[in-house]
Design a protein around this motif. Structure first.
Motif, PDB file in Angstrom:
ATOM      1  N   GLY A 101       0.789  -1.219   0.000  1.00  0.00           N
ATOM      2  CA  GLY A 101       0.000   0.000   0.000  1.00  0.00           C
ATOM      3  C   GLY A 101       0.822   1.270   0.000  1.00  0.00           C
ATOM      4  N   ASP A 140      -3.121   0.779   5.784  1.00  0.00           N
ATOM      5  CA  ASP A 140      -4.242   0.098   5.133  1.00  0.00           C
ATOM      6  C   ASP A 140      -4.792  -1.030   6.009  1.00  0.00           C
ATOM      7  N   GLN A 199     -10.169   4.561   1.373  1.00  0.00           N
ATOM      8  CA  GLN A 199     -10.289   3.134   1.073  1.00  0.00           C
ATOM      9  C   GLN A 199     -10.826   2.882  -0.327  1.00  0.00           C
ATOM     10  N   ALA A 218      -7.429   1.293  -0.743  1.00  0.00           N
ATOM     11  CA  ALA A 218      -7.430   0.175   0.199  1.00  0.00           C
ATOM     12  C   ALA A 218      -8.799  -0.502   0.235  1.00  0.00           C
TER      13      ALA A 218
END
Length: 581
Positions: A332, A487, A559, A563
């Motif tokens: 990430g 993440d 997100q 993520a």
């Protein structure tokens, strides 16, 4: 005349102003290294993020040119007629990583153009390495540093440099470097065994899967079987239509550097592509024979960048079966969001028929056929947090003593600012009794974190074991760098604070827009002291802040871009595979 010190192998008096150390690595063996790192100021190699991005794009283009040139040479050497794609899968990781290292060292030397300096170097000579990893480990070692700078100086011959020659480098030095990495050999053998197991599983499940972060063997079997069941009746939708993955074209820019590379790089190619090529090719063909001919998809993670034998397998699959290679994101806060990310753009993006991202669809100007999918690694942390302890976990990272990548990450010359910001966070924290520190797993070729922190805080506690479990039980997590830990923590709904200097980790324009929301919600802070002061202010009601609508909204936005998670991720992956078969 002043002396230019290239590595710690050059013995020198650190207090003599006539000695000019090229970089922080020159002090790694010194007892006074911490004082010297703080005292000596080194100029950044790249003035700004735009220069770094521009040079990264240049290196991708140069890598693509060399890959085509070397493909022809290697076909002639081995009497083969393999495609450019075959050779590109094999040698691009070695080429682009080599270009990054040599280019950074070239630019480091150019800072001294026109200076009257004495320098001690090796004579020009050839070294041999077993594979790409051996080659890179050597270049990052003290002997490798001096060797690479010697090659550059021997070629450039700066007019005002007074060159002295040291004893020739021996095969012993690269052997010593490789002997230190014998543990990798054990890991490589395990990977080979695991890959054969994955082939056997694929023949049963219907899909070859290897190296996906968060996927267990059972997950792979379930996804493969589900995709076979779901396949009937599905028509490949337009959103999955293949797009051009055209590579960046090469535009000549640093002519002197290009001439240097053209004169030396192919002579340094690892044995795995020359004398050991037949062995790797035979093993790859053997593994491909084990794999049912019905398979037309490889679903892989981080295997193209590291292990030669695994790249040979993927290349042979593409060459013989013309199948599709689907590559999954495996980390990430670099993928999709780092402003410059040349190595992985060349190694993974350009070789992926489809690249499964954790939410993003585009990344800078890189050519990538990205398909947003929920991450198995992150999705498995949904509702995982249950008990809450009092621990506040501060998570650090590695800062290299030697710059070796053109990615948007902190440069070696900025390490002291990074460390000071960490100290500022700890100093500003009201209650330190529950603070524990998680250092990066390796301190090889990096500024030692543990020793540094112990010198400042005698009683500081470190997390060495069961980090994942303790993370899930933490009261709060503080992270001082971009990384996958963020993440993971937000996927598990653990209150999390971030702090770092923006210029140390440049993001894409879209990434900065997303981070504005994290900053507004007080998740991201531009300094350690600001993060600590905010944590002090909410120490009694962290959950109230974390569960507020503003905080949740900023996390949801992040997100969705970087993520993605889903409780039904297995079904979504199975559905995708069934459509791509």
């Amino acid at each position: 005349m002043k002396n230019l010190i290239l590595s710690s192998l050059n013995e020198f008096d650190v207090d003599d102003e006539n000695n000019i150390p090229l970089g922080p690595w020159c002090f790694r063996e010194s007892k006074e290294r911490e004082y010297l790192w703080e005292d000596k100021k080194f100029e950044k190699i790249f003035c700004n993020s735009q220069e770094l991005k521009s040079d990264g794009d240049y290196i991708i283009g140069f890598s693509n040119k060399l890959t085509k040139d070397y493909s022809k040479k290697l076909n002639q050497i081995h009497g083969r007629n393999y495609s450019d794609e075959y050779w590109s899968i094999l040698i691009t990781p070695w080429i682009i990583r080599s270009l990054e290292i040599f280019f950074i060292r070239y630019k480091t030397l150019t800072k001294f153009d026109g200076s009257n300096l004495s320098v001690s170097i090796y004579k020009k000579e050839k070294i041999r390495s077993k594979d790409s990893r051996d080659f890179f480990n050597f270049l990052l070692s003290e002997h490798g540093q001096l060797f690479s700078y010697s090659l550059l100086i021997n070629f450039l011959k700066p007019k005002k440099f007074k060159i002295k020659y040291l004893d020739e480098i021996s095969g012993k030095s690269i052997k010593e470097t490789n002997d230190k990495n014998k543990n990798h050999r054990v890991s490589d053998l395990r990977r080979e065994i695991k890959q054969v197991i994955n082939i056997i599983i694929a023949n049963f499940s219907g899909i070859f899967i290897d190296g996906i972060k968060g996927l267990t063997i059972l997950d792979s079997i379930q996804i493969g079987i589900r995709s076979k069941i779901q396949r009937k009746g599905y028509i490949k939708p337009e959103m999955f239509a293949e797009e051009s993955n055209n590579a960046m074209t090469f535009l000549s820019k640093y002519h002197e550097f290009e001439e240097f590379i053209e004169s030396i790089l192919f002579d340094l190619i690892p044995d795995s592509f020359t004398s050991k090529f037949n062995d790797h090719e035979s093993l790859a063909k053997f593994k491909l024979r084990l794999l049912s001919k019905k398979h037309n998809i490889f679903l892989i993670g981080a295997i193209l960048g590291g292990i030669e034998s695994q790249r040979f397998f993927v290349a042979q699959f593409k060459e013989e079966r013309s199948g599709k290679v689907i590559i999954s994101q495996h980390g990430g806060l670099s993928y999709g969001i780092a402003k410059a990310f040349p190595a992985m753009a060349a190694i993974e993006y350009q070789h992926a028929d489809y690249f499964l991202s954790w939410g993003w669809k585009t990344h800078s100007n890189y050519k990538v056929n990205a398909v947003p999918m929920p991450s198995p690694l992150l999705s498995k942390n949904i509702n995982k947090r249950r008990s809450k302890e009092d621990e506040i976990i501060l998570v650090g990272t590695q800062v290299r003593l030697t710059n070796d990548k053109l990615a948007s990450r902190i440069q070696s010359e900025e390490a002291q600012k990074y460390r000071i910001d960490k100290i500022n966070f700890i100093n500003a924290l009201d209650d330190k009794k529950d603070l524990v520190y998680r250092s990066y797993f390796s301190e090889v070729d990096s500024y030692p974190e543990r020793e540094f922190l112990k010198s400042k805080y005698r009683n500081i506690k470190f997390i060495d074991e069961k980090f994942d479990k303790r993370l899930m039980n933490a009261k709060c997590v503080i992270i001082d760098h971009p990384g996958t830990t963020f993440d993971i923590s937000i996927s598990a709904q653990i209150p999390t604070l971030l702090f770092w200097e923006k210029s140390h980790w440049p993001l894409t324009d879209e990434g900065y827009e997303v981070f504005k929301n994290l900053e507004k919600a007080k998740i991201y802070h531009q300094s350690g002291s600001d993060a600590a002061k905010f944590l002090n202010s909410i120490s009694g009601n962290i959950d109230d802040w974390w569960n507020s609508s503003e905080t949740k909204s900023s996390i949801d936005l992040y997100q969705s871009h970087y993520a993605m998670i889903s409780e039904s991720w297995k079904a979504e992956w199975s559905n995708l595979i069934s459509k791509l078969k």
